[in-house]
Scaffold this motif. Sequence first.
Motif, PDB file in Angstrom:
ATOM      1  N   UNK A   1     -21.183 -17.162 -27.655  1.00 13.84           N
ATOM      2  CA  UNK A   1     -20.388 -18.369 -27.456  1.00 13.84           C
ATOM      3  C   UNK A   1     -20.401 -18.823 -25.999  1.00 13.84           C
ATOM      4  N   UNK A   2     -20.364 -17.865 -25.089  1.00 12.59           N
ATOM      5  CA  UNK A   2     -20.349 -18.202 -23.660  1.00 12.59           C
ATOM      6  C   UNK A   2     -21.620 -18.949 -23.251  1.00 12.59           C
ATOM      7  N   UNK A   3     -22.731 -18.611 -23.895  1.00  8.68           N
ATOM      8  CA  UNK A   3     -23.993 -19.283 -23.577  1.00  8.68           C
ATOM      9  C   UNK A   3     -23.998 -20.712 -24.097  1.00  8.68           C
ATOM     10  N   UNK A   4     -23.386 -20.935 -25.250  1.00 10.60           N
ATOM     11  CA  UNK A   4     -23.267 -22.294 -25.783  1.00 10.60           C
ATOM     12  C   UNK A   4     -22.415 -23.144 -24.853  1.00 10.60           C
ATOM     13  N   UNK A   5     -21.297 -22.594 -24.410  1.00 10.41           N
ATOM     14  CA  UNK A   5     -20.409 -23.320 -23.497  1.00 10.41           C
ATOM     15  C   UNK A   5     -21.113 -23.598 -22.176  1.00 10.41           C
ATOM     16  N   UNK A   6     -21.864 -22.623 -21.675  1.00  8.60           N
ATOM     17  CA  UNK A   6     -22.599 -22.817 -20.417  1.00  8.60           C
ATOM     18  C   UNK A   6     -23.617 -23.939 -20.551  1.00  8.60           C
ATOM     19  N   UNK A   7     -24.299 -24.009 -21.714  1.00 14.78           N
ATOM     20  CA  UNK A   7     -25.284 -25.070 -21.944  1.00 14.78           C
ATOM     21  C   UNK A   7     -24.612 -26.433 -21.966  1.00 14.78           C
ATOM     22  N   UNK A   8     -23.420 -26.502 -22.554  1.00 14.39           N
ATOM     23  CA  UNK A   8     -22.677 -27.766 -22.570  1.00 14.39           C
ATOM     24  C   UNK A   8     -22.273 -28.180 -21.156  1.00 14.39           C
TER      25      UNK A   8
END
Length: 447
Positions: A167-174
């Motif tokens: 999830x942290x990687x998805x948020x970072x991409x956003x």
Amino acid sequence: MSSHTETSAPSTIGSDVVGMRENTSPVFGQRMLQHFDFDPSCRNLNHGSFGASPREIRKKLCWFQDLAEARPDQFIRYEAPDILNESREAVAKLLNAPTDTVVLVPNATVGVNTVLRNIDWNDDEKDEILYFSTIYGACGNTIDYLVDSSHSRISAREVRLTYPLEDEEVIAALKDAIEASTKSGKRARLCLFDTISSLPSVRLPFEQITKICRETGILSLIDGAQGVGMIDIDLKGLDPDFFVSNCHKWLFVPRSCAVLYVPERNQAMIKSSLPTSHGYIPKSGKRFNPLPKHNGSNFVNNFQFVGTLDTSAYLCVKDTIEWRHRVLGGEAKIIEYIQTLAREGGKKTASILGTWVLDNKSNSMSKCATTNVALPLGPEDSIRASGWMMETMMSDYKTFIPLFRHNDRLWARISAQVYLDIQDFEWAGHILLELCDRVKRGEDRNV
């Protein structure tokens, strides 16, 4: 108005399917098929595409349709609006939202279109729509249409996701996309994102994405097409700017029905239904509305009657939620069963195929009722074979499992539902393995 005679609920006999305790669970699994009208020669392993509705609720649907045929004016003008309000109230309670913040529309795509086409986009050519690469195709096409027809007023920015991701990687991409938008002289105006994406069918950290949007002043539009009835949704706690979810999929309402949520603070943005109908208020003043029953809310009035369509499914929402409670034991038990079955069933299918389930280390991607299982095919085979395999599933095995490519591999998406059990996933594994063997033998090239 007289009420429809409900059939009596079947007796509840415990089940130990997928580890569910016998003394606490209704009879989930294949015995639940008695409530549905599936062809007995077929297995429905793809609930996520079109949903299904219990026979008892479909009888109620036909009852509403018969009333509309028997006395069209009385029912459509005077009776249906009150039943529609009861349906809105029932789904609003399920989603923990005020009743006058929810209306019903045909499907999630219509809901997404309604929001995007009502936004007043700025003329300075800076407005940008953010979306994830796993966006549902029809919603992606809607963004493309808006960009193409806006004469450069609107642009779009894709947030690329290649799973597995935490999830942290998805948020970072956003966050990277928001920063890139600003650096390029654009204004991230709205972000469209899923609860559960379609292909691959995984759970996004939509709660965190909504929070990021709120903190950065970006409108959040949640496509919860795969949402209500599959996962817990608390709109009061989530507080998105817009939310839409199909009711005809995981909630068992007959096709076609979706709930569109717009909090009071944003309702002035939604000036028109899609298509525009009697509820629209033009700047020049109200036109005559031939329908006698109106709500106090302009937003609700906009969606109460949108042309002469068969909206009988909308009227079944309350009855469907009650049926789920009476026959299936309520939302908590349903969600526990289908999510557990998806997790354990995916493992069973993968073990038969000798592959794996698409997930991350924290297992947050798989907290839903669908599973994605890798197929034992190489890239060249999978590019050529997927269409043949899906057609052959229907003709030779009387089932359908969506196949899709992600991260250079072919995957199978299987839906868990109350009428399925672990044996269905085992069977799916064997037919997928047989299909892969047939591809390796070149059968798909002989078509």
